[in-house]
Write an enzyme that holds these catalytic residues in place. Structure first.
Site, PDB file in Angstrom:
ATOM      1  CG  ASP A 114      26.940 -39.123 -10.385  1.00  0.00           C
ATOM      2  OD1 ASP A 114      27.842 -38.146  -9.547  1.00  0.00           O
ATOM      3  OD2 ASP A 114      27.444 -39.394 -11.196  1.00  0.00           O
TER       4      ASP A 114
ATOM      5  CG  ASN B 170      24.452 -35.232  -4.451  1.00  0.00           C
ATOM      6  OD1 ASN B 170      23.253 -35.116  -4.748  1.00  0.00           O
ATOM      7  ND2 ASN B 170      25.087 -35.081  -3.291  1.00  0.00           N
TER       8      ASN B 170
ATOM      9  CD1 TRP C 147      20.760 -29.841  -8.831  1.00  0.00           C
ATOM     10  CD2 TRP C 147      21.612 -28.763  -7.260  1.00  0.00           C
ATOM     11  NE1 TRP C 147      19.698 -28.525  -7.656  1.00  0.00           N
ATOM     12  CE2 TRP C 147      20.014 -27.802  -7.155  1.00  0.00           C
ATOM     13  CE3 TRP C 147      22.998 -28.640  -5.353  1.00  0.00           C
ATOM     14  CZ2 TRP C 147      20.091 -26.955  -5.907  1.00  0.00           C
ATOM     15  CZ3 TRP C 147      21.861 -27.083  -4.771  1.00  0.00           C
ATOM     16  CH2 TRP C 147      20.854 -26.752  -5.390  1.00  0.00           C
TER      17      TRP C 147
ATOM     18  CG  HIS D 196      27.870 -33.710  -0.863  1.00  0.00           C
ATOM     19  ND1 HIS D 196      28.129 -34.497  -1.765  1.00  0.00           N
ATOM     20  CD2 HIS D 196      29.098 -33.378  -1.589  1.00  0.00           C
ATOM     21  CE1 HIS D 196      28.920 -34.601  -3.073  1.00  0.00           C
ATOM     22  NE2 HIS D 196      29.986 -33.421  -1.668  1.00  0.00           N
TER      23      HIS D 196
ATOM     24  CB  SER E  62      31.992 -45.444  -4.486  1.00  0.00           C
ATOM     25  OG  SER E  62      33.016 -44.679  -4.658  1.00  0.00           O
ATOM     26  CB  THR E  63      35.753 -48.671  -2.169  1.00  0.00           C
ATOM     27  OG1 THR E  63      34.761 -49.631  -1.765  1.00  0.00           O
ATOM     28  CG2 THR E  63      36.766 -49.113  -1.304  1.00  0.00           C
TER      29      THR E  63
ATOM     30  CD1 TRP F 268      36.794 -45.130   0.901  1.00  0.00           C
ATOM     31  CD2 TRP F 268      36.724 -43.068   2.736  1.00  0.00           C
ATOM     32  NE1 TRP F 268      35.649 -45.812   2.385  1.00  0.00           N
ATOM     33  CE2 TRP F 268      36.149 -44.842   3.006  1.00  0.00           C
ATOM     34  CE3 TRP F 268      37.120 -42.565   3.531  1.00  0.00           C
ATOM     35  CZ2 TRP F 268      35.887 -44.275   4.164  1.00  0.00           C
ATOM     36  CZ3 TRP F 268      36.226 -42.583   4.250  1.00  0.00           C
ATOM     37  CH2 TRP F 268      35.521 -43.189   4.722  1.00  0.00           C
TER      38      TRP F 268
ATOM     39  CG  LEU G 278      11.495 -48.008   2.383  1.00  0.00           C
ATOM     40  CD1 LEU G 278      11.705 -49.215   0.746  1.00  0.00           C
ATOM     41  CD2 LEU G 278      11.663 -47.062   1.988  1.00  0.00           C
TER      42      LEU G 278
HETATM   43  C1  IPE Z   1      29.186 -43.219  -7.301  1.00  0.00           C
HETATM   44  O1  IPE Z   1      28.818 -42.139  -7.930  1.00  0.00           O
HETATM   45  C2  IPE Z   1      28.781 -43.567  -6.276  1.00  0.00           C
HETATM   46  C3  IPE Z   1      28.039 -42.744  -5.369  1.00  0.00           C
HETATM   47  C4  IPE Z   1      26.956 -42.523  -5.816  1.00  0.00           C
HETATM   48  C5  IPE Z   1      28.285 -42.976  -3.745  1.00  0.00           C
HETATM   49  P1  IPE Z   1      30.184 -41.217  -8.100  1.00  0.00           P
HETATM   50  O2  IPE Z   1      30.461 -39.974  -8.965  1.00  0.00           O
HETATM   51  O3  IPE Z   1      31.786 -41.289  -7.261  1.00  0.00           O
HETATM   52  O4  IPE Z   1      31.421 -41.925  -9.745  1.00  0.00           O
HETATM   53  P2  IPE Z   1      31.709 -41.793 -10.958  1.00  0.00           P
HETATM   54  O5  IPE Z   1      33.660 -41.539 -10.790  1.00  0.00           O
HETATM   55  O6  IPE Z   1      31.245 -40.297 -11.738  1.00  0.00           O
HETATM   56  O7  IPE Z   1      31.379 -43.097 -11.426  1.00  0.00           O
HETATM   57  C1  IPE Z   2      27.125 -37.773  -6.010  1.00  0.00           C
HETATM   58  O1  IPE Z   2      27.257 -36.713  -6.412  1.00  0.00           O
HETATM   59  C2  IPE Z   2      27.419 -37.813  -4.103  1.00  0.00           C
HETATM   60  C3  IPE Z   2      28.635 -39.079  -4.255  1.00  0.00           C
HETATM   61  C4  IPE Z   2      29.138 -39.275  -4.969  1.00  0.00           C
HETATM   62  C5  IPE Z   2      28.813 -38.552  -2.413  1.00  0.00           C
HETATM   63  P1  IPE Z   2      28.709 -36.488  -6.710  1.00  0.00           P
HETATM   64  O2  IPE Z   2      29.739 -35.666  -5.708  1.00  0.00           O
HETATM   65  O3  IPE Z   2      29.713 -37.274  -7.536  1.00  0.00           O
HETATM   66  O4  IPE Z   2      28.834 -35.185  -7.782  1.00  0.00           O
HETATM   67  P2  IPE Z   2      29.332 -34.969  -8.999  1.00  0.00           P
HETATM   68  O5  IPE Z   2      29.093 -36.442  -9.846  1.00  0.00           O
HETATM   69  O6  IPE Z   2      30.405 -34.118  -9.136  1.00  0.00           O
HETATM   70  O7  IPE Z   2      28.400 -33.978  -9.575  1.00  0.00           O
HETATM   71 MG    MG Z   3      29.755 -38.360  -9.467  1.00  0.00          MG
END
Ligand code: IPE
Ligand code: IPE
Ligand code: MG
Length: 247
Positions: free
Chosen positions: A21, A23, A26, A38, A66-67, A70, A132
């Site tokens: 989490d 990206n 950052w 990303h 995650s679901t 979407w 792995l």
């Molecule tokens: C969780 O991150 C899903 C992934 C890392 C793929 P999210 O950024 O979607 O989670 P929430 O919304 O902060 O809970």
């Molecule tokens: C995690 O980073 C990657 C995915 C959920 C695909 P985020 O895109 O959730 O980054 P933040 O949480 O908005 O910083």
């Molecule tokens: Mg996130």
């Protein structure tokens, strides 16, 4: 600090799961668009996969989409899917070189056709690798996995292939996407969020949780080693007393 040398090689977790989490934040902190984060995150994946292999982790599960994801803006979803296709096709050769087997959990059929095909191809090409196991959680959420599982078990019951009295915790585990994988001993989440976001709820019933403030694009194998060292300082009691564990 060199955390790798501090790892007790006899007690490395078999399975580490990571909620990658941060990206977007950052990217924002570097005044860049979210997708830039990303893309940088892919480099962290490479580093962590390498590191996991180096210390003998058997399963590394990465929450990639995650679901719920979407529901993000269409452009971000499309960019993520594109990044997935490009990355998978680019990385297959190095997965093979490093003896890594690619697996997936989640509802793969809901991905765009080219993503699903690229993933199936990559899984097929790496299926004989014995190092792995890299498990990508894609279009995954724990509750939807459990719903699919309950439906398949209910179907078997209605076909009289399973008796209700056969249903126990092991049987349920065997019907989850993670059937045949050990449960994660260690779950890591980056970016300073303290939640599970619908990830592996059944499988992490007794996992050790490790949180770091680092955003995913800043996370490297050295951070993974640090998490493993932290994990190794803990006493996993599984409901017993400390004295029972020591005897
Ligand atoms: C969780 O991150 C899903 C992934 C890392 C793929 P999210 O950024 O979607 O989670 P929430 O919304 O902060 O809970
Ligand atoms: C995690 O980073 C990657 C995915 C959920 C695909 P985020 O895109 O959730 O980054 P933040 O949480 O908005 O910083
Ligand atoms: Mg996130």
């Amino acid at each position: 600090m060199d955390f790798k040398t501090q790892i007790n090689t006899a007690d490395v977790p078999n399975h580490i799961a990571i909620i990658m989490d941060g990206n977007g934040r950052w990217a924002k902190s570097h005044s860049k668009p979210r997708i830039f984060g990303h893309k940088k995150g892919v480099l962290s994946v490479r580093s962590v996969v390498e590191g996991a292999g180096e210390v003998g982790v058997k399963y590394l599960t990465l929450y990639a989409f995650s679901t719920e994801n979407w529901n993000r803006p269409k452009v971000e979803v499309a960019a993520l899917m594109q990044l997935l296709v490009v990355t998978i096709s680019k990385e297959v050769a190095s997965l093979n070189k490093n003896n890594v087997r690619l697996l997936t959990i989640g509802d793969l059929k809901s991905l765009p056709g080219n993503c699903e095909r690229e993933l199936e191809k990559a899984k097929e090409k790496t299926k004989n690798n014995t190092g792995l196991n890299l498990v990508l959680a894609l279009s995954y959420s724990s509750k939807s996995e459990i719903v699919r599982t309950v439906k398949s078990i209910a179907t078997k019951v209605s076909e009289k292939k399973i008796d209700v009295s056969d249903i126990d915790s092991d049987l349920i585990s065997d019907y989850l996407d993670t059937a045949a994988m050990p449960n994660p001993e260690l779950l890591v989440r980056t970016s300073g969020e303290y939640r599970l976001s619908n990830f592996l709820l059944w499988q992490i019933a007794y996992s050790e949780l490790y949180f770091t403030n680092k955003f995913w694009p800043d996370f490297t194998k050295e951070d993974l080693f640090e998490a493993i060292v932290d994990y190794q300082k803990r006493e996993r009691r599984f409901g017993l007393t400390s004295e029972q564990i020591k005897n």
